[in-house]
Design an enzyme around this catalytic site. Structure first.
Site, PDB file in Angstrom:
ATOM      1  N   LYS A   1     -10.557  -0.558   5.560  1.00 24.03           N
ATOM      2  CA  LYS A   1      -9.848  -0.096   4.357  1.00 24.03           C
ATOM      3  C   LYS A   1      -9.921   1.429   4.231  1.00 24.03           C
ATOM      4  O   LYS A   1      -8.935   2.069   3.857  1.00 24.03           O
ATOM      5  CB  LYS A   1     -10.437  -0.764   3.105  1.00 24.03           C
ATOM      6  CG  LYS A   1     -10.107  -2.249   2.966  1.00 24.03           C
ATOM      7  CD  LYS A   1      -8.623  -2.492   2.770  1.00 24.03           C
ATOM      8  CE  LYS A   1      -8.289  -3.945   2.509  1.00 24.03           C
ATOM      9  NZ  LYS A   1      -6.851  -4.225   2.536  1.00 24.03           N
TER      10      LYS A   1
ATOM     11  N   ILE B   1       1.944 -16.032   7.210  1.00 25.63           N
ATOM     12  CA  ILE B   1       1.805 -16.722   8.495  1.00 25.63           C
ATOM     13  C   ILE B   1       1.694 -18.232   8.278  1.00 25.63           C
ATOM     14  O   ILE B   1       1.867 -19.007   9.200  1.00 25.63           O
ATOM     15  CB  ILE B   1       0.588 -16.158   9.274  1.00 25.63           C
ATOM     16  CG1 ILE B   1       0.716 -16.488  10.755  1.00 25.63           C
ATOM     17  CG2 ILE B   1      -0.724 -16.660   8.709  1.00 25.63           C
ATOM     18  CD1 ILE B   1       0.000 -15.507  11.638  1.00 25.63           C
ATOM     19  N   ARG B   2       1.384 -18.632   7.054  1.00 25.37           N
ATOM     20  CA  ARG B   2       1.291 -20.079   6.776  1.00 25.37           C
ATOM     21  C   ARG B   2       2.501 -20.574   5.990  1.00 25.37           C
ATOM     22  O   ARG B   2       3.343 -19.790   5.559  1.00 25.37           O
ATOM     23  CB  ARG B   2      -0.001 -20.428   6.054  1.00 25.37           C
ATOM     24  CG  ARG B   2      -0.398 -19.509   4.922  1.00 25.37           C
ATOM     25  CD  ARG B   2      -1.637 -20.051   4.209  1.00 25.37           C
ATOM     26  NE  ARG B   2      -2.476 -19.030   3.651  1.00 25.37           N
ATOM     27  CZ  ARG B   2      -3.230 -19.193   2.565  1.00 25.37           C
ATOM     28  NH1 ARG B   2      -3.238 -20.331   1.913  1.00 25.37           N
ATOM     29  NH2 ARG B   2      -3.987 -18.219   2.118  1.00 25.37           N
TER      30      ARG B   2
ATOM     31  N   GLY C   1      -1.402 -15.639  -0.433  1.00 30.57           N
ATOM     32  CA  GLY C   1      -2.814 -15.443  -0.738  1.00 30.57           C
ATOM     33  C   GLY C   1      -3.079 -15.350  -2.230  1.00 30.57           C
ATOM     34  O   GLY C   1      -2.176 -15.528  -3.057  1.00 30.57           O
TER      35      GLY C   1
ATOM     36  N   GLY D   1       2.126 -11.620   3.511  1.00 28.28           N
ATOM     37  CA  GLY D   1       0.849 -12.172   3.037  1.00 28.28           C
ATOM     38  C   GLY D   1       1.014 -12.710   1.619  1.00 28.28           C
ATOM     39  O   GLY D   1       0.113 -12.617   0.785  1.00 28.28           O
TER      40      GLY D   1
ATOM     41  N   ASP E   1       4.671 -13.136  10.946  1.00 30.67           N
ATOM     42  CA  ASP E   1       3.341 -12.675  11.348  1.00 30.67           C
ATOM     43  C   ASP E   1       3.247 -11.166  11.115  1.00 30.67           C
ATOM     44  O   ASP E   1       4.051 -10.398  11.655  1.00 30.67           O
ATOM     45  CB  ASP E   1       3.142 -13.017  12.840  1.00 30.67           C
ATOM     46  CG  ASP E   1       1.757 -12.645  13.341  1.00 30.67           C
ATOM     47  OD1 ASP E   1       0.991 -11.994  12.596  1.00 30.67           O
ATOM     48  OD2 ASP E   1       1.438 -13.012  14.490  1.00 30.67           O
TER      49      ASP E   1
ATOM     50  N   TYR F   1     -14.705  -4.716   7.092  1.00 29.27           N
ATOM     51  CA  TYR F   1     -13.602  -4.734   6.118  1.00 29.27           C
ATOM     52  C   TYR F   1     -13.496  -3.372   5.421  1.00 29.27           C
ATOM     53  O   TYR F   1     -12.418  -2.781   5.334  1.00 29.27           O
ATOM     54  CB  TYR F   1     -13.883  -5.846   5.117  1.00 29.27           C
ATOM     55  CG  TYR F   1     -12.919  -5.960   3.968  1.00 29.27           C
ATOM     56  CD1 TYR F   1     -11.624  -6.416   4.146  1.00 29.27           C
ATOM     57  CD2 TYR F   1     -13.335  -5.659   2.661  1.00 29.27           C
ATOM     58  CE1 TYR F   1     -10.758  -6.558   3.072  1.00 29.27           C
ATOM     59  CE2 TYR F   1     -12.482  -5.806   1.589  1.00 29.27           C
ATOM     60  CZ  TYR F   1     -11.193  -6.247   1.799  1.00 29.27           C
ATOM     61  OH  TYR F   1     -10.345  -6.383   0.723  1.00 29.27           O
TER      62      TYR F   1
HETATM   63  P1  NAD Z   1      -5.962 -13.730   0.783  1.00 28.46           P
HETATM   64  O1  NAD Z   1      -6.863 -13.944   1.957  1.00 28.46           O
HETATM   65  O2  NAD Z   1      -6.035 -14.656  -0.364  1.00 28.46           O
HETATM   66  O3  NAD Z   1      -4.458 -13.683   1.277  1.00 28.46           O
HETATM   67  C1  NAD Z   1      -4.069 -13.025   2.456  1.00 28.46           C
HETATM   68  C2  NAD Z   1      -2.821 -13.718   2.951  1.00 28.46           C
HETATM   69  O4  NAD Z   1      -2.447 -13.085   4.170  1.00 28.46           O
HETATM   70  C3  NAD Z   1      -3.034 -15.215   3.246  1.00 28.46           C
HETATM   71  O5  NAD Z   1      -2.052 -15.994   2.619  1.00 28.46           O
HETATM   72  C4  NAD Z   1      -2.917 -15.303   4.768  1.00 28.46           C
HETATM   73  O6  NAD Z   1      -2.316 -16.505   5.222  1.00 28.46           O
HETATM   74  C5  NAD Z   1      -2.037 -14.097   5.064  1.00 28.46           C
HETATM   75  N1  NAD Z   1      -2.192 -13.638   6.435  1.00 28.46           N
HETATM   76  C6  NAD Z   1      -3.320 -13.507   7.167  1.00 28.46           C
HETATM   77  N2  NAD Z   1      -3.012 -13.082   8.401  1.00 28.46           N
HETATM   78  C7  NAD Z   1      -1.666 -12.931   8.436  1.00 28.46           C
HETATM   79  C8  NAD Z   1      -0.755 -12.509   9.432  1.00 28.46           C
HETATM   80  N3  NAD Z   1      -1.157 -12.164  10.661  1.00 28.46           N
HETATM   81  N4  NAD Z   1       0.555 -12.479   9.113  1.00 28.46           N
HETATM   82  C9  NAD Z   1       1.004 -12.821   7.883  1.00 28.46           C
HETATM   83  N5  NAD Z   1       0.178 -13.240   6.894  1.00 28.46           N
HETATM   84  C10 NAD Z   1      -1.147 -13.292   7.183  1.00 28.46           C
HETATM   85  O7  NAD Z   1      -6.182 -12.212   0.306  1.00 28.46           O
HETATM   86  P2  NAD Z   1      -5.872 -11.589  -1.127  1.00 28.46           P
HETATM   87  O8  NAD Z   1      -7.082 -11.743  -1.950  1.00 28.46           O
HETATM   88  O9  NAD Z   1      -4.570 -12.046  -1.634  1.00 28.46           O
HETATM   89  O10 NAD Z   1      -5.794 -10.051  -0.705  1.00 28.46           O
HETATM   90  C11 NAD Z   1      -4.577  -9.357  -0.460  1.00 28.46           C
HETATM   91  C12 NAD Z   1      -4.917  -7.923  -0.169  1.00 28.46           C
HETATM   92  O11 NAD Z   1      -5.660  -7.372  -1.263  1.00 28.46           O
HETATM   93  C13 NAD Z   1      -5.770  -7.707   1.086  1.00 28.46           C
HETATM   94  O12 NAD Z   1      -5.399  -6.520   1.716  1.00 28.46           O
HETATM   95  C14 NAD Z   1      -7.153  -7.553   0.513  1.00 28.46           C
HETATM   96  O13 NAD Z   1      -7.956  -6.808   1.365  1.00 28.46           O
HETATM   97  C15 NAD Z   1      -6.899  -6.842  -0.793  1.00 28.46           C
HETATM   98  N6  NAD Z   1      -7.981  -7.028  -1.767  1.00 28.46           N
HETATM   99  C16 NAD Z   1      -8.212  -8.228  -2.357  1.00 28.46           C
HETATM  100  C17 NAD Z   1      -9.245  -8.355  -3.287  1.00 28.46           C
HETATM  101  C18 NAD Z   1      -9.544  -9.653  -3.996  1.00 28.46           C
HETATM  102  O14 NAD Z   1     -10.493  -9.734  -4.787  1.00 28.46           O
HETATM  103  N7  NAD Z   1      -8.763 -10.690  -3.818  1.00 28.46           N
HETATM  104  C19 NAD Z   1     -10.057  -7.249  -3.589  1.00 28.46           C
HETATM  105  C20 NAD Z   1      -9.821  -6.053  -2.931  1.00 28.46           C
HETATM  106  C21 NAD Z   1      -8.751  -5.929  -2.040  1.00 28.46           C
END
Ligand code: NAD
Length: 319
Positions: free
Chosen positions: A148, A37-38, A13, A10, A54, A144
């Site tokens: 968690k 995945i992207r 992201g 991931g 994935d 969600y």
């Molecule tokens: P994001 O949505 O920006 O990034 C998630 C990434 O995971 C994306 O690039 C997506 O393409 C990838 N992804 C989705 N499905 C996938 C799969 N099946 N296989 C491989 N990759 C896949 O999320 P983020 O903000 O970077 O969050 C990362 C983690 O931190 C998550 O667990 C999220 O719950 C947690 N989190 C984020 C925040 C925030 O404010 N950003 C706050 C609390 C917790």
């Protein structure tokens, strides 16, 4: 430390891009394999190894771990709070299956450490909203948050049952200028800076007085790596740590931006995300993280806003 080989799942992201770049500085570019995945995010391009993977494909993950002699995994792939409410079962499947699978793989492959982030979304409407404690009433109101909290319990279970060194943080809303936010309820606190610079006005999807815990990405990344680098005996919670820096409302953030861009205007049009925000804490007590492994934040609302505006001006080529 330098013998570690890290797999980030991931990595494209909002957190993954910056965490991957930071991990590459600490462990060496070639020792951090970024996957998603992207297709590769443009900011990762040329900074180290990348492949499409994935998070649901346990077989492929196991093969990658074996082939690259991976010793640590950061599992960041997830569906976030707002996106999750649109597709609850899908969010549950992705968030839980990817975690349960990586917990098993981590034990089987004898990984040194696993990182998996939790969120303030584990708390719900019955949780005390001010200075929410590490241990308190937990009745999450979103799929969600349910995923968690269940995930935290599974992490603790794998630590207790199998001795897995799994570590986690309950991130608040994260504010960043490099990667794009991925569909969370706190995304307004990023969008507002882009719109302040691009159009001078912003319509916020939360009400003006909605206080939420927030953190600048620089703090979040540093804290994550500090947690992972801490000696195991300092990690007293194998659920996730409360993790905090600042709390503010859209109105307060707008006022700070107006102090730097006087013509900036904000209006409010709350949508379904208001209800999600209403169920979350307004501020977080993270004394356990501070006491156990020495967490200290560096950015408050002013310093964060200065940094966001300065970096985004360059990113958007406005200087
Ligand atoms: P994001 O949505 O920006 O990034 C998630 C990434 O995971 C994306 O690039 C997506 O393409 C990838 N992804 C989705 N499905 C996938 C799969 N099946 N296989 C491989 N990759 C896949 O999320 P983020 O903000 O970077 O969050 C990362 C983690 O931190 C998550 O667990 C999220 O719950 C947690 N989190 C984020 C925040 C925030 O404010 N950003 C706050 C609390 C917790």
């Amino acid at each position: 430390m330098n013998n570690e080989k890290i797999l980030v799942i991931g990595a494209c992201g909002q957190i993954g891009v910056e965490l991957t770049l930071a991990l590459r500085k600490v462990y060496g570019d070639s020792n951090v394999l970024a996957t998603d995945i992207r297709d590769e995010h443009e900011l990762l391009n040329g900074t180290g190894p990348y492949m499409v993977l994935d998070a649901m494909d346990g077989h492929a993950i196991t093969e990658v771990i074996k082939k690259h002699s991976i010793t640590q995994v950061y599992l960041l792939a997830a569906l976030l709070s707002a996106t999750g409410e649109k597709a609850p079962k899908r969010a549950w499947d992705i968030n839980m299956q990817s975690l349960l699978q990586i917990l098993d793989i981590s034990v089987e492959q004898k990984l040194h450490k696993l990182y998996w982030p939790s969120s303030i979304a584990i708390f719900g409407a019955t949780t005390p909203k001010q200075n929410t404690a590490q241990k308190t009433i937990v009745e999450p109101g979103t799929v969600y948050g349910i995923s968690k909290y269940a995930g935290e319990l599974w992490c603790q279970y794998y630590h207790n049952r199998w001795g897995l060194d799994v570590r986690s943080l309950r991130y608040p809303g994260l504010i960043s200028w490099k990667g794009e936010p991925g569909g969370g309820t706190t995304d307004y606190a990023v969008d507002i800076f882009y719109e302040a610079l691009k159009s001078g006005k912003y319509t916020c999807f939360l009400q003006q007085d909605t206080y939420l815990p927030m953190m600048y990405m620089d703090d979040a990344i540093r804290g994550t790596i500090e947690l992972m680098e801490s000696p195991a005996e300092k990690i007293k919670s194998r659920m996730a740590y409360n993790f905090s820096a600042m709390s503010f409302s859209p109105k307060e953030l707008a006022a700070v931006i107006q102090s730097k861009i006087p013509e900036f205007e904000i209006s409010y049009a709350p949508d379904f995300r208001q209800q999600i925000a209403n169920g979350w804490p307004q501020s977080i007590d993270d004394a356990a993280a501070r006491n156990d492994w020495g967490w200290q934040h560096a950015f408050d609302i002013n310093k964060m806003s200065d940094s966001m505006l300065q970096n985004l001006k360059q990113k958007l080529q406005l200087v």
